[in-house]
Motif scaffolding. Structure first.
Motif, PDB file in Angstrom:
ATOM      1  N   ALA A 131      23.045  62.305  68.985  1.00 14.46           N
ATOM      2  CA  ALA A 131      21.696  62.741  69.337  1.00 14.46           C
ATOM      3  C   ALA A 131      21.730  63.902  70.321  1.00 14.46           C
ATOM      4  CB  ALA A 131      20.918  61.569  69.940  1.00 14.46           C
ATOM      5  N   LEU A 132      22.694  63.917  71.203  1.00 11.29           N
ATOM      6  CA  LEU A 132      22.790  64.984  72.196  1.00 11.29           C
ATOM      7  C   LEU A 132      23.341  66.278  71.595  1.00 11.29           C
ATOM      8  CD1 LEU A 132      24.154  62.789  75.104  1.00 11.29           C
ATOM      9  CD2 LEU A 132      22.013  64.093  75.187  1.00 11.29           C
ATOM     10  N   VAL A 133      24.358  66.162  70.775  1.00  9.67           N
ATOM     11  CA  VAL A 133      24.998  67.356  70.203  1.00  9.67           C
ATOM     12  C   VAL A 133      24.174  67.911  69.054  1.00  9.67           C
ATOM     13  CG1 VAL A 133      27.051  68.207  68.998  1.00  9.67           C
ATOM     14  CG2 VAL A 133      27.291  66.612  70.915  1.00  9.67           C
ATOM     15  N   GLY A 134      23.544  66.999  68.284  1.00 11.03           N
ATOM     16  CA  GLY A 134      22.757  67.431  67.128  1.00 11.03           C
ATOM     17  C   GLY A 134      21.520  68.159  67.541  1.00 11.03           C
TER      18      GLY A 134
ATOM     19  N   ASP B 138      31.957  61.877  76.308  1.00  5.72           N
ATOM     20  CA  ASP B 138      33.027  62.809  76.667  1.00  5.72           C
ATOM     21  C   ASP B 138      32.731  64.155  76.006  1.00  5.72           C
ATOM     22  OD1 ASP B 138      35.051  61.133  78.158  1.00  5.72           O
ATOM     23  OD2 ASP B 138      34.944  59.962  76.304  1.00  5.72           O
ATOM     24  N   GLY B 139      33.463  65.182  76.454  1.00  2.43           N
ATOM     25  CA  GLY B 139      33.423  66.482  75.802  1.00  2.43           C
ATOM     26  C   GLY B 139      32.051  67.126  75.788  1.00  2.43           C
ATOM     27  N   GLU B 140      31.707  67.746  74.639  1.00  2.00           N
ATOM     28  CA  GLU B 140      30.459  68.488  74.532  1.00  2.00           C
ATOM     29  C   GLU B 140      29.241  67.583  74.730  1.00  2.00           C
ATOM     30  OE1 GLU B 140      27.963  71.322  71.375  1.00  2.00           O
ATOM     31  OE2 GLU B 140      29.906  70.440  70.799  1.00  2.00           O
TER      32      GLU B 140
ATOM     33  N   TYR C  46      24.617  66.018  77.986  1.00  2.00           N
ATOM     34  CA  TYR C  46      23.971  64.948  78.754  1.00  2.00           C
ATOM     35  C   TYR C  46      23.762  65.384  80.204  1.00  2.00           C
ATOM     36  CZ  TYR C  46      23.125  60.244  80.643  1.00  2.00           C
ATOM     37  OH  TYR C  46      22.582  59.140  81.266  1.00  2.00           O
ATOM     38  N   GLN C  47      24.735  66.033  80.786  1.00  2.00           N
ATOM     39  CA  GLN C  47      24.595  66.525  82.154  1.00  2.00           C
ATOM     40  C   GLN C  47      23.447  67.527  82.269  1.00  2.00           C
ATOM     41  OE1 GLN C  47      28.600  67.908  82.647  1.00  2.00           O
ATOM     42  NE2 GLN C  47      29.365  65.931  83.410  1.00  2.00           N
ATOM     43  N   ALA C  48      23.240  68.324  81.245  1.00  2.00           N
ATOM     44  CA  ALA C  48      22.110  69.258  81.249  1.00  2.00           C
ATOM     45  C   ALA C  48      20.780  68.494  81.245  1.00  2.00           C
ATOM     46  CB  ALA C  48      22.197  70.185  80.030  1.00  2.00           C
TER      47      ALA C  48
END
Length: 853
Positions: A850-853, A612-614, A619-621
């Motif tokens: 892992a995605l946000v970091g 969810d969220g950021e 992930y969509q990117a």
């Protein structure tokens, strides 16, 4: 005596050989009257005769002896719970030939089983009523008293008294028709071949039929509701091809007198293999080839071929009891895939079969799986047999055996089996014994391990520097199993490379481990070569490290599919992390195969539900980086030389980029193309038309929703109707979801489709919980009006609702609400929900980090 037998079974003391059935349906009142005369052989003296009957009232019963003397029976008792009819003779009847005469009446029900009614509207809005049948497994007894077990084969003579102007069709050709004094028509059909009760069929109503097509002496027609004859060409083409293909493969002429393919507006199953009178959902038989997608065309070809394959395997030779239904359905699944692969080689149907195999793997990876064959007692037990283990796992293990034995040897075994047992009934082992008669292979030993044991093996493979490969097996399960020592007879194919040369080797693994000497160190090794084995593979890290760089060059598409599918299964089992899987998936950026992309997009969509969220935006990117270049290579515009799989792949990538990747340019393009399609259906290639509609629905407004409802209700073809109906479940809004759900119970969506639409609604990311609670609130009504076989399929949708509070709510509901016709499947759905919930708990936070970091 019957009281000592299984209460759902009939004694063998009275055996039928012929039925003469006369039925007169009243389409306006939804009732019917009838009579049946049954020639029977009494094999030992009896005082009671047992038949099957359900939801019909028997008025009179007489027994006629060989001299023609009739005696009214003293007592007729209907046992509703066991669906049996007890005829007390009043005295002992000795061995010999007799004839039973019974008269009765019943209802044309709305549950899409037995003798039931179907209502449809023509293009002018006029309503029409059809009376039709669906007898498998145990519903012939709802149309006439009978010995309703597969082993009681007989000849059937059918006579129908129908309203003037109404079309009538049954298993055999029409023999005669007479106009009655009251204006109705009496239609008499020729005798059928010797067959089981569940294969009897008759349909009455405003139908039309195509002109018979002569297929090497067999007249083939498509029977359809009035006004739909322009949609029959494709079914005739596939039907004629399948008839010829199977006649040659089986080496036996088509066993009946004619073949009608009948399109029914309301039909609970996909299709039904009634001898000479095969019934289908309209969407699988009536097709505009120019507007259908490749999956729609392939699905129709599969189902038509599946049913025609049954004319020999299932109808000519029939299982003795319902525990053996898997063999009928698995073999027809296998044969249909074979036929479709030849019918259109561009489909690469055996590669696409990987998707079917994955559906079976998903169920068979559960602790609550079942053997392919297991004991069946009641009608509800028989209903529970129609699942992915019967069809897809059964078909997959047959394919594995065929590839191990060799196609010619396998075919010869099938021919020997059919010739030996034609017009009779068999047990599963009869097929393996026939194969062993004509080959040197241990077919029974191999197949017993797959048919009578639950689950499947994980094959682990390692090697040393001397070229010795160690292969081990253990049962694979999503959750740990304590000391499960199940072993299978596993045909393992290896392909390996050394110094630019490629070699293959095959082994039969029947212990927990074996060693194979490759004669030297291999540069790379592929296990499950050819991709036909029903098992998963785990490579030692060094072997996987050597295989990955040459994957696109050395692995066939079906093998790359297996690599992705096996890796995702290890994520669900907790052996591979979601982060590692995402990195693994990125290695397929240059992939070109449709099915590999199909499994990749499916797995990546399941990961999306964890975020969810950021983190989800990041992930969509990532998904845009994966799907965008792949679509750029194909281009948005179809080309005249595109293969069918290319057309389908383009659609898949467009949908994935727009919906999963949330690419705004792609979404805008989808909206433009969809508007163009609504204005002119022929202006957008069908595979693109289907996916741009899905993209619009995924972010659709109320205005879009209204347009989709209108298209669903005024569709040009059955495929378009089903497409837009299904997409109503994809809209993200609360109000749109509420409207769709209401349509599943107010008659706007047919009961044959409504349970599947509810399942789709539960899969909606935004409003799935709303759909679940609607189902809970309307449970009793759904159980009453939906077809019995569809209830448990509806429940498949809740597996997507893996957040802890909702998962707990679902578990609690089914503590007090049972599904007797699919209780084991329900328990499998609940276990799969727990697997999904565990995945969320285990992986969501680390993947987001892992995605946000």
């Amino acid at each position: 005596m019957a009281e000592h037998l299984d209460p759902y079974r009939l004694p063998q003391t009275v055996v039928p050989s012929r039925y003469d059935i006369e039925l007169a349906p009243d389409l306006d009142q939804a009732t019917f009257t009838g009579s049946v005369s049954i020639d029977v052989e009494v094999t030992e003296p009896v005082e009671t005769i047992w038949l099957n009957a359900a939801e019909i009232d028997v008025h009179t019963a007489e027994i006629e002896d060989a001299s023609g003397q009739r005696t009214a029976l003293s007592k007729i008792v209907h046992e509703a719970e066991t669906e049996r009819l007890r005829l007390d003779l009043g005295h002992t009847v000795p061995q010999g030939a007799y004839r039973l005469h019974l008269s009765f009446h019943g209802i044309l029900n709305d549950k899409l089983r037995g003798f039931y009614r179907s209502v449809f509207q023509d293009d002018d809005g006029n309503e029409h009523v059809i009376a039709t049948t669906q007898f498998e497994s145990t519903d012939a007894r709802r149309a006439f008293p009978c010995f309703d077990e597969p082993a009681f084969k007989a000849v059937f003579g059918v006579t129908l008294i129908v309203p003037a102007g109404q079309f009538a069709v049954s298993n055999a050709p029409m023999l005669d028709e007479q106009l009655m004094a009251d204006g109705r028509r009496k239609v008499v059909f020729a005798d059928t071949m010797k067959m089981s009760t569940y294969l009897v069929a008759f349909c009455i109503g405003p139908f039309e039929a195509t002109e018979p097509m002569d297929v090497d002496g067999v007249p083939l027609r498509v029977v359809h509701p009035i006004g739909k004859g322009h949609l029959t060409d494709y079914a005739l083409q596939v039907g004629a091809f399948s008839l010829r293909h199977f006649t040659e493969y089986y080496g036996i002429p088509y066993p009946d007198q004619k073949l009608d393919l009948v399109a029914i507006p309301d039909f609970a199953f996909g299709a039904m293999e009634n001898v000479g009178c095969v019934t289908f959902r309209e969407v699988l038989l009536l097709i505009d080839q120019q507007q259908a997608t490749q999956p729609e065309l392939m699905r129709a070809a599969d189902v038509i071929a599946h049913e025609i394959a049954h004319m020999w395997f299932g109808d000519l030779v029939t299982m003795r009891w319902w525990n053996g239904i898997w063999l009928n359905e698995a073999f027809a699944t296998f044969m249909a895939t074979m036929a479709a692969d030849v019918f259109n080689t561009n489909w690469q149907r055996w590669v696409q079969f990987s998707l079917d195999r994955s559906a079976a793997f998903e169920v068979d990876s559960l602790e609550r799986t079942r053997p392919i064959e297991y004991p069946v007692h009641s009608p509800q037990d028989a209903d529970g047999m129609f699942d992915s283990l019967t069809y897809e796992k059964g078909g997959a293990v047959l394919r594995m055996l065929e590839q191990y034995m060799g196609e010619t040897a396998f075919r010869d075994g099938v021919r020997h089996y059919l010739n030996t047992h034609q017009y009779g009934n068999t047990e599963t082992n009869d097929l393996w014994d026939a194969m062993e008669d004509v080959t040197d292979e241990p077919a029974r030993r191999i197949m017993d391990s797959w048919i009578f044991q639950r689950g499947f093996p994980l094959i682990s493979i390692d090697s040393d520097t001397e070229g010795r490969v160690t292969i081990q097996q253990q049962r694979f399960c999503f959750t740990p199993l304590d000391q499960d020592t199940t072993l299978w007879s596993v045909p393992v194919g290896l392909r390996y490379g050394r110094g630019g040369e490629v070699a293959e080797q095959q082994a039969l693994l029947e212990s927990d481990a074996i060693d194979i000497n490759l004669g030297g160190d291999a540069d790379w090794i592929v296990a499950n070569a050819g991709g036909h084995g029903f098992y998963r593979v785990r490579y030692a890290p060094a072997l996987l490290q050597h295989l990955t760089p040459v994957m696109m060059q050395q692995l066939k598409p079906i093998e790359r599919y297996g690599l992705v599918d096996d890796t995702w299964a290890s994520v669900l089992a907790g052996s591979t992390s979601a982060v590692d899987f995402l990195e693994f998936a990125r290695g397929f950026s240059n992939e070109t195969d449709l099915d590999v992309w199909t499994v990749l997009t499916s797995c990546l969509s399941q990961l999306d539900r964890l975020l969810d969220g950021e983190a989800r935006q990041r992930y969509q990117a990532v998904l845009r980086e994966l799907y965008g270049p792949a679509l750029d290579r194909l281009g948005w515009e179809p080309r005249s030389d595109d293969a069918p799989r290319t057309l389908e792949l383009r659609g898949l990538l467009i949908r994935s980029l727009a919906v999963a990747g949330q690419d705004q340019d792609a979404l805008a393009a989808c909206r433009r193309l969809h508007a163009q399609y609504l204005d002119d259906r022929a202006s957008v290639e069908p595979n693109i038309a289907a996916v741009v509609a899905a993209a619009v629905a995924s972010a659709g407004s109320r205005e879009d929703y209204t347009a989709f409802v209108d298209r669903f209700k005024h569709a040009a073809t059955p495929q378009e109707e089903r497409r837009y109906q299904t997409l109503l479940a994809a809209f993200p809004g609360v109000d749109e979801m509420a409207t769709t759900l209401e349509m599943t119970l107010n008659g706007e969506v047919r009961t044959q489709d409504a349970p599947y639409l509810v399942a789709q609604c539960m899969r909606n990311r935004e409003q799935g919980v709303q759909a679940w609670r609607f189902m809970v609130d309307n449970w009793d009504q759904m159980m009453e009006v939906y077809p019995n076989n569809a209830i448990v399929r509806m429940l498949d949708g809740f597996k997507a609702l893996s957040k802890p509070d909702i998962a707990t709510e679902i578990e609690a509901f089914f503590q007090t609400h049972k599904v007797p016709q699919g209780e084991l499947t329900l328990q499998q759905h609940l276990e799969r929900l727990r697997v999904n919930a565990a995945l969320r708990e285990r992986e969501a936070a680390s993947l987001a980090a892992a995605l946000v970091g």
